[in-house]
Design an enzyme around this catalytic site. Structure first.
Site, PDB file in Angstrom:
ATOM      1  N   ASP A 157       0.897  -1.375   0.121  1.00  0.00           N
ATOM      2  CA  ASP A 157      -0.199  -0.303  -0.159  1.00  0.00           C
ATOM      3  C   ASP A 157       0.883   1.457  -0.060  1.00  0.00           C
ATOM      4  OD1 ASP A 157      -2.146   1.837   0.064  1.00  0.00           O
ATOM      5  OD2 ASP A 157      -3.201  -0.099   1.948  1.00  0.00           O
ATOM      6  N   ASP A 213     -10.183   3.623  -3.235  1.00  0.00           N
ATOM      7  CA  ASP A 213     -10.855   2.498  -3.171  1.00  0.00           C
ATOM      8  C   ASP A 213     -12.364   2.254  -3.478  1.00  0.00           C
ATOM      9  OD1 ASP A 213      -8.435   2.105  -1.684  1.00  0.00           O
ATOM     10  OD2 ASP A 213      -9.457   1.962   0.026  1.00  0.00           O
TER      11      ASP A 213
HETATM   12  C1  GLA Z   1      -5.839   0.933   1.449  1.00  0.00           C
HETATM   13  C2  GLA Z   1      -6.586   0.452   0.527  1.00  0.00           C
HETATM   14  C3  GLA Z   1      -7.167  -0.664   0.895  1.00  0.00           C
HETATM   15  C4  GLA Z   1      -7.112  -1.378   1.926  1.00  0.00           C
HETATM   16  C5  GLA Z   1      -6.504  -0.365   3.232  1.00  0.00           C
HETATM   17  C6  GLA Z   1      -6.246  -1.571   3.629  1.00  0.00           C
HETATM   18  O1  GLA Z   1      -7.480   2.124   1.845  1.00  0.00           O
HETATM   19  O2  GLA Z   1      -6.175   0.774  -0.185  1.00  0.00           O
HETATM   20  O3  GLA Z   1      -7.720  -1.443  -0.449  1.00  0.00           O
HETATM   21  O4  GLA Z   1      -5.883  -2.360   1.672  1.00  0.00           O
HETATM   22  O5  GLA Z   1      -5.801   0.920   2.563  1.00  0.00           O
HETATM   23  O6  GLA Z   1      -6.255  -0.548   5.516  1.00  0.00           O
END
Ligand code: GLA
Length: 403
Positions: A157, A213
């Site tokens: 990430d 997301d």
């Molecule tokens: C980010 C990523 C998500 C998930 C969260 C976890 O938002 O884009 O897909 O992995 O972190 O904290």
């Protein structure tokens, strides 16, 4: 004198082997030939967020087998954020001892015993998005640890990365994973901020997120009744994929984020569209629902082998939007055998007739083709020039068009 000569020969041989080994590693790293088709699996985040533990992950792996998902091609069982709590005195990453009392190696062994693969999550910065310890400065140490646990897939990430350079950070993690000697899929989760489609492949990433997301809703250009906006619904994510198709191919894929199919925020018609569109985009198919508790309709969507075959076609072309008129769109993907997967998409709020003509999908108009409906699982017959069909609101008609 003789022993000096022997020593020189021995040193020269050693240096030669070292260099040969290093260059073999460079030209033939363990990650070569990974993800030649888009990765398929399951990830904990969309449904469970931080609520992960080893029993749940084990039962999800069991469910992947029992539900027929494994037979349909799903492989990876991926734990997202929150499995890790701290670093020990030597800097080693520490899994939550209460939630993972048997440790990560035992969990990986269990997943492997089912013929599945094991994935974990970390972050290129100092902390993960949920505030757990990130990988920054520990890349090689973590990679060795992951390899020892039998990890096959790392989602990496981008939270808390301050001024880090994205390409360099991900290339560094790829180098660390390769140095650890295990083939590990690297999933770049940088949300598209620094256009990872331009550098993700060179950095050694096998897939890269192209957007923020996903949310479990249809979305679309229109605002919600409460006036809030539509961002990151399936339609707005779809729009952000248009134009990126040339960057995808075997081993390196655009990732419009994990699936929401079955999580309850959309209708089955919308979930069918979501899944069909991800397949025509050659997107990674990472389910995000509770596999232990699926309605038959949801299982049927996730295990539709004809749709999955479009996603997994070995040519590795990503499909593109080839026509659009109001709420009606046509998407098309070239398949290895020369046929086309085609989607007629109705984004509107009432059913409508949508048509495709052969020029739009790269065929001459006079060509006679056979058409198969990939949701009805039936041949629709032979057609010349064009085809039209009535498509329900927020629905798709998905077909395979074969000369
Ligand atoms: C980010 C990523 C998500 C998930 C969260 C976890 O938002 O884009 O897909 O992995 O972190 O904290």
């Amino acid at each position: 004198m003789r022993s000096v000569a022997k020593a020189i020969i021995a040193i020269a041989t050693f240096l030669f082997l070292l260099l040969a080994g290093a260059s073999a590693q460079q030209s033939n790293p363990p990650s070569k030939n990974l993800a030649l088709t888009p990765p398929m699996g399951w990830n904990s985040w969309n449904k469970f967020a931080c609520n992960v533990n080893e029993d749940m992950i084990r039962s999800m792996a069991d469910a992947m087998v029992k539900s027929g998902m494994k037979d349909a091609g799903y492989q990876y069982v991926n734990i997202d954020d929150c499995w890790q709590v701290s670093r020990d005195a030597s800097g080693n990453i520490v899994p939550d001892p209460e939630r993972f009392p048997h440790g990560m190696k035992a969990l990986g062994d269990y997943i492997h015993s089912l013929g599945l693969k094991f994935g974990v999550y970390s972050d290129a910065g100092s902390k993960t998005c949920a505030g757990r310890p990130g990988g920054l400065g520990h890349e090689y140490q973590d990679a060795i640890q992951y390899a020892a646990w039998g990890v096959d897939y790392l989602k990496y990430d981008w939270c808390n990365t301050t001024t880090q350079d994205a390409k360099a950070s991900y290339a560094n993690m790829r180098a660390a994973l390769d140095a650890a000697g295990r083939p590990i899929v690297l999933s770049i989760c940088e949300w598209g901020k620094a256009k990872p489609w331009l550098w993700g492949e060179e950095a050694g990433g096998n897939l890269w997120r192209t957007t923020d997301d996903i949310k479990d809703r249809w979305g679309g250009p229109e605002k919600w009744p409460d006036g809030s906006c539509c961002s990151n619904g399936v339609m707005s994510i779809l729009d952000q994929q248009a134009g990126l198709q040339s960057y995808a191919g075997p081993g390196h894929w655009n990732d419009p984020d994990m699936l929401e199919v079955g999580n309850g925020g959309m209708t089955d018609t919308e979930y069918r569209s979501h899944f069909s569109l991800w397949a025509i985009l050659a997107a990674p198919l990472i389910a995000g629902n509770d596999l232990r508790d699926m309605r038959p309709e949801i299982r049927e969507i996730l295990t539709n082998k004809e749709v999955i075959a479009v996603d997994q076609d070995p040519l590795g072309r990503e499909g593109a939007r080839v026509a659009r008129s109001g709420d009606a769109e046509v998407w098309s993907k070239q398949m290895k055998d020369g046929s086309r997967a085609v989607i007629l998409l109705n984004r509107g709020s009432v059913a409508q007739e949508i048509s495709v003509n052969w020029e739009e999908i790269g065929y001459p108009g006079h060509l006679r083709v056979s058409v198969r409906d990939l949701w009805e699982h039936k041949e629709l017959g032979n057609f010349t020039g064009r085809l039209s069909a009535s498509v329900p609101s927020h629905g798709v008609m998905m077909m395979l068009v074969k000369p």
